[in-house]
Write an enzyme that holds these catalytic residues in place. Structure first.
Site, PDB file in Angstrom:
ATOM      1  N   ARG A 174       0.370  15.127  12.233  1.00  0.00           N
ATOM      2  CA  ARG A 174       1.269  14.954  11.202  1.00  0.00           C
ATOM      3  C   ARG A 174       0.965  16.213  10.070  1.00  0.00           C
ATOM      4  NH1 ARG A 174      -0.041   9.337  10.426  1.00  0.00           N
ATOM      5  NH2 ARG A 174       1.443   9.268   8.628  1.00  0.00           N
ATOM      6  N   PRO A 175       2.730  16.935  10.530  1.00  0.00           N
ATOM      7  CA  PRO A 175       2.775  18.478  10.428  1.00  0.00           C
ATOM      8  C   PRO A 175       3.421  17.813   8.705  1.00  0.00           C
ATOM      9  CG  PRO A 175       4.315  17.756  11.825  1.00  0.00           C
ATOM     10  CD  PRO A 175       3.314  16.658  11.825  1.00  0.00           C
ATOM     11  N   VAL A 176       3.386  18.699   7.788  1.00  0.00           N
ATOM     12  CA  VAL A 176       3.730  18.754   6.665  1.00  0.00           C
ATOM     13  C   VAL A 176       4.731  20.309   6.133  1.00  0.00           C
ATOM     14  CG1 VAL A 176       2.245  17.647   5.183  1.00  0.00           C
ATOM     15  CG2 VAL A 176       1.866  19.991   5.730  1.00  0.00           C
ATOM     16  N   ASP A 177       5.697  20.035   7.731  1.00  0.00           N
ATOM     17  CA  ASP A 177       6.395  21.615   7.288  1.00  0.00           C
ATOM     18  C   ASP A 177       8.101  20.245   6.184  1.00  0.00           C
ATOM     19  OD1 ASP A 177       6.656  19.834   9.534  1.00  0.00           O
ATOM     20  OD2 ASP A 177       8.511  20.659   9.855  1.00  0.00           O
ATOM     21  N   LEU A 178       8.172  19.584   6.921  1.00  0.00           N
ATOM     22  CA  LEU A 178       9.478  19.535   5.931  1.00  0.00           C
ATOM     23  C   LEU A 178       9.410  19.423   4.421  1.00  0.00           C
ATOM     24  CD1 LEU A 178      10.384  16.106   8.410  1.00  0.00           C
ATOM     25  CD2 LEU A 178      11.377  19.033   8.137  1.00  0.00           C
TER      26      LEU A 178
ATOM     27  N   CYS B 141      -4.085  13.037  13.014  1.00  0.00           N
ATOM     28  CA  CYS B 141      -4.254  11.769  12.678  1.00  0.00           C
ATOM     29  C   CYS B 141      -4.568  11.237  14.122  1.00  0.00           C
ATOM     30  CB  CYS B 141      -4.771  10.540  11.330  1.00  0.00           C
ATOM     31  SG  CYS B 141      -2.514   9.837  11.370  1.00  0.00           S
TER      32      CYS B 141
ATOM     33  N   ILE C  41       9.550   7.919  16.170  1.00  0.00           N
ATOM     34  CA  ILE C  41       8.454   8.545  15.594  1.00  0.00           C
ATOM     35  C   ILE C  41       7.316   8.346  15.877  1.00  0.00           C
ATOM     36  CG2 ILE C  41       7.760   8.237  13.138  1.00  0.00           C
ATOM     37  CD1 ILE C  41      10.213   6.225  12.684  1.00  0.00           C
TER      38      ILE C  41
ATOM     39  N   LYS D 287       0.772  -1.449  -0.091  1.00  0.00           N
ATOM     40  CA  LYS D 287      -0.099  -0.170  -0.488  1.00  0.00           C
ATOM     41  C   LYS D 287       0.782   0.839   0.206  1.00  0.00           C
ATOM     42  CE  LYS D 287      -1.606   1.420   3.774  1.00  0.00           C
ATOM     43  NZ  LYS D 287      -1.770   3.237   4.729  1.00  0.00           N
ATOM     44  N   ASN D 288       2.009   1.347   0.827  1.00  0.00           N
ATOM     45  CA  ASN D 288       2.875   2.770   0.292  1.00  0.00           C
ATOM     46  C   ASN D 288       3.793   2.833  -0.233  1.00  0.00           C
ATOM     47  OD1 ASN D 288       1.180   2.913   2.531  1.00  0.00           O
ATOM     48  ND2 ASN D 288       3.404   2.632   5.053  1.00  0.00           N
TER      49      ASN D 288
ATOM     50  N   ARG E  26      -8.022  -0.116   5.203  1.00  0.00           N
ATOM     51  CA  ARG E  26      -7.850   1.295   4.301  1.00  0.00           C
ATOM     52  C   ARG E  26      -6.158   0.641   3.870  1.00  0.00           C
ATOM     53  NH1 ARG E  26      -5.468   5.485   8.011  1.00  0.00           N
ATOM     54  NH2 ARG E  26      -4.291   5.595   6.712  1.00  0.00           N
TER      55      ARG E  26
ATOM     56  N   ASP F 174       5.114   1.435  12.509  1.00  0.00           N
ATOM     57  CA  ASP F 174       4.062  -0.107  11.765  1.00  0.00           C
ATOM     58  C   ASP F 174       3.605  -0.994  12.011  1.00  0.00           C
ATOM     59  OD1 ASP F 174       3.879   2.296   8.345  1.00  0.00           O
ATOM     60  OD2 ASP F 174       3.345   2.677  10.185  1.00  0.00           O
TER      61      ASP F 174
HETATM   62  C1  EPZ Z   1       4.464   7.085   5.875  1.00  0.00           C
HETATM   63  O1  EPZ Z   1       4.113   8.086   6.610  1.00  0.00           O
HETATM   64  C2  EPZ Z   1       2.913   5.895   6.234  1.00  0.00           C
HETATM   65  N1  EPZ Z   1       2.725   6.150   4.979  1.00  0.00           N
HETATM   66  C3  EPZ Z   1       3.566   5.871   7.591  1.00  0.00           C
HETATM   67  O2  EPZ Z   1       2.354   4.746   7.871  1.00  0.00           O
HETATM   68  C4  EPZ Z   1       4.153   5.003   8.613  1.00  0.00           C
HETATM   69  O3  EPZ Z   1       3.780   5.513   9.741  1.00  0.00           O
HETATM   70  C5  EPZ Z   1       5.371   6.164   8.234  1.00  0.00           C
HETATM   71  O4  EPZ Z   1       6.596   6.626   7.201  1.00  0.00           O
HETATM   72  C6  EPZ Z   1       6.808   6.734   8.862  1.00  0.00           C
HETATM   73  O5  EPZ Z   1       7.262   5.147   8.893  1.00  0.00           O
HETATM   74  C7  EPZ Z   1       3.021   5.793   3.912  1.00  0.00           C
HETATM   75  O6  EPZ Z   1       3.362   5.751   3.595  1.00  0.00           O
HETATM   76  C8  EPZ Z   1       2.266   6.269   3.632  1.00  0.00           C
HETATM   77  P1  EPZ Z   1       6.622  10.782   7.910  1.00  0.00           P
HETATM   78  P2  EPZ Z   1       4.655   9.419   6.016  1.00  0.00           P
HETATM   79  O7  EPZ Z   1       6.287  12.172   7.267  1.00  0.00           O
HETATM   80  O8  EPZ Z   1       5.237   9.974   4.911  1.00  0.00           O
HETATM   81  C9  EPZ Z   1       7.611  14.297  11.480  1.00  0.00           C
HETATM   82  C10 EPZ Z   1       0.924   2.995   7.896  1.00  0.00           C
HETATM   83  O9  EPZ Z   1       0.870   2.557   8.473  1.00  0.00           O
HETATM   84  N2  EPZ Z   1       6.822  15.311   9.996  1.00  0.00           N
HETATM   85  O10 EPZ Z   1       7.608   9.773   7.761  1.00  0.00           O
HETATM   86  O11 EPZ Z   1       3.233  10.569   6.498  1.00  0.00           O
HETATM   87  C11 EPZ Z   1       6.144  12.952  11.900  1.00  0.00           C
HETATM   88  O12 EPZ Z   1       5.260  13.804  12.577  1.00  0.00           O
HETATM   89  C12 EPZ Z   1       1.214   4.781   7.905  1.00  0.00           C
HETATM   90  O13 EPZ Z   1       0.671   2.341   6.780  1.00  0.00           O
HETATM   91  C13 EPZ Z   1       7.689  16.736  10.381  1.00  0.00           C
HETATM   92  O14 EPZ Z   1       7.876  16.702  11.700  1.00  0.00           O
HETATM   93  O15 EPZ Z   1       5.819   9.741   7.671  1.00  0.00           O
HETATM   94  C14 EPZ Z   1       6.890  12.016  12.310  1.00  0.00           C
HETATM   95  O16 EPZ Z   1       6.919  12.354  13.313  1.00  0.00           O
HETATM   96  C15 EPZ Z   1       1.059   5.586   9.417  1.00  0.00           C
HETATM   97  N3  EPZ Z   1       8.007  16.714   8.958  1.00  0.00           N
HETATM   98  C16 EPZ Z   1       8.075  11.355  11.320  1.00  0.00           C
HETATM   99  O17 EPZ Z   1       8.512  13.117  11.216  1.00  0.00           O
HETATM  100  C17 EPZ Z   1       6.676  16.614   8.123  1.00  0.00           C
HETATM  101  O18 EPZ Z   1       6.571  17.504   7.839  1.00  0.00           O
HETATM  102  C18 EPZ Z   1       7.803  10.495  10.316  1.00  0.00           C
HETATM  103  O19 EPZ Z   1       6.850  10.486   9.909  1.00  0.00           O
HETATM  104  C19 EPZ Z   1       7.042  15.831   7.800  1.00  0.00           C
HETATM  105  C20 EPZ Z   1       7.039  14.288   8.834  1.00  0.00           C
END
Ligand code: EPZ
Length: 422
Positions: free
Chosen positions: A120-124, A115, A331, A22-23, A401, A309
């Protein structure tokens, strides 16, 4: 809303085929937006998250058809504005941002909701796209990205306080494929799903090296062409079934897996006393329940570390493993919603400050429990397999999902489960 009744006590036997990831599928479907030519993607799991992504592409103007696991998409004429209602319902849809910006010079995407597993920030994501020359505004719950002069390659570092970002790396990598010049992403995510996306993009004519390491280099090109691609196996679904086999199985075999992607999960399951043996090709493994079981200490980490996960599923296994286990999620420190429900079933778990301390009990007992997020729900199904009595798991849409026909797969292995339409 469906619910799942799990009658505990059956022994799992036989073999199960693991679905495509899925991912890996979600960013790869989004990457189809980068070309106006036909794209064919195979082994896309039939789960609601991938169906949402197909709906988003359709809403953007793409022609997308799906026949079982194969998606055919042609994004000839597309809008730069993703449908607010659809995007806000699935956080991963944020990965249409990079492709839209690169293809259209503008992208309007709703801010993803938080969620239950945490903010779930998107600042990066935005920091990376701004480094490529995008301007960012916020209006009416939407992020509006514009790149009037096109995107330019840059050197940037995507490290956040919790480490790398998977979808952030994907977004920047996709946008950089059509930027002018070369982009270097430092502190990139190295997950297998990032590598699969890079392989997909390179097959479209992109020039990406270093995927799977913390430093990815993308040399921009003028155009990308159509492609056919088969996504990698789902390592989290595989890990989930490995735990099911360790909990309630007698020599269960998983097919269509990838040993390379399962190292950390295999190590954790073996550390608690079970055995996992792979075939020569590394695309199948058999799990044998151990006799001398013991608690383990787990700390989640970015790949190749132990995946967050798979944290909830391992907690379900350790809930009935003799001894003390300490599980820390670095994480998503709030990702312990499953613990309250497992305690309803008799588990002895204390959660404090991003860490769960689990004291293994002899057996769990059935109770009506509530699914809260995708992996927490899977953990409840696992715990119910060996619990005494019939466990009722509500809000099954959480599981649907990300797990393709999980009830049918469990039935094939001999579990006594039934999906009830409510
Ligand atoms: C991916 O989410 C996966 N989803 C998640 O799987 C998985 O838990 C996560 O990576 C971590 O491995 C998909 O691939 C669709 P991140 P993603 O950005 O990319 C912080 C599942 O169960 N962060 O790697 O959204 C964030 O808060 C799902 O299948 C920032 O601070 O996760 C977290 O602490 C749930 N700023 C860490 O980084 C940002 O701009 C990792 O998040 C983005 C993230």
């Amino acid at each position: 809303m469906d619910k799942l009744l799990v009658h505990g006590g059956s022994t799992l036997r036989g073999s199960v085929n693991i679905s495509g990831s899925k991912n890996a599928s979600l960013p790869i479907i989004a990457a189809a937006l980068l070309t106006d030519e036909d794209v064919i993607i195979r082994r896309v799991p039939d789960v609601s998250d991938t169906n949402y992504m197909v709906q988003i592409l359709n809403a953007l103007g793409a022609e997308v058809e799906r026949s079982s696991g194969t998606i055919r998409a042609t994004c000839a004429e597309i809008s730069d504005t993703a449908p607010y209602e659809l995007v806000r319902r699935m956080r991963a849809s944020i990965c249409v941002m990079g492709p839209l910006l690169a293809r259209k010079g503008r992208a309007v995407v709703s801010l993803p909701g938080g969620c239950i597993i945490g903010d779930r920030p998107v600042d990066l994501h935005l920091k990376g796209l701004q480094a490529l020359g995008a301007q960012v505004e916020f209006e009416g719950g939407n992020i509006i990205l514009t790149a009037p002069k096109g995107l330019k390659g840059a050197e940037l570092d995507l490290r956040g306080t919790s480490g790398p970002t998977v979808l952030g790396t994907d977004n920047v990598m996709m946008a950089a494929t059509l930027a002018e010049g070369t982009t270097v992403i430092e502190s990139a995510a190295a997950e297998p799903e990032v590598i699969d996306l890079a392989n997909f993009l390179n097959a479209m004519g992109a020039k990406i090296t270093g995927a799977g390491t913390r430093r990815i280099v993308i040399e921009g090109v003028a155009k990308l062409h159509g492609v056919e691609h088969t996504v990698i196996p789902d390592r989290i679904e595989a890990g989930t079934f490995m735990v099911a086999a360790a909990l309630a199985g007698e020599g269960v075999t998983l097919r269509r897996v990838c040993r390379e992607h399962l190292k950390a999960i295999t190590a954790a399951i073996e550390a608690s006393g079970h055995s996992v043996s792979f075939n020569e090709a590394g695309d199948a493994c058999t799990v044998h329940r151990g006799t001398d079981l013991k608690g383990v200490d787990l700390v989640t980490a970015p790949y190749p570390g132990y995946p967050t996960d798979m944290q909830a599923q391992m907690t379900a296994l350790l809930a009935t493993t003799p001894g003390i286990s300490v599980i820390k999620d670095t994480i998503f420190p709030q990702r312990f919603m499953h613990c309250a429900e497992l305690k309803r079933m008799g588990a002895d778990i204390k959660v404090d400050n991003g860490t769960a301390i689990v004291r293994g009990t002899e057996k769990l007992s059935a109770a009506p429990v509530m699914a809260s997020d995708l992996r927490a729900s899977a953990a409840l199904v696992l715990a119910a397999l060996t619990a005494t009595g019939t466990t009722e798991i509500n809000r099954l849409y959480h599981i649907d999902r990300g797990y393709e026909h999980i009830d049918e797969k469990l039935l094939l292995l001999g579990a006594n489960v039934e999906r009830v339409r409510v």
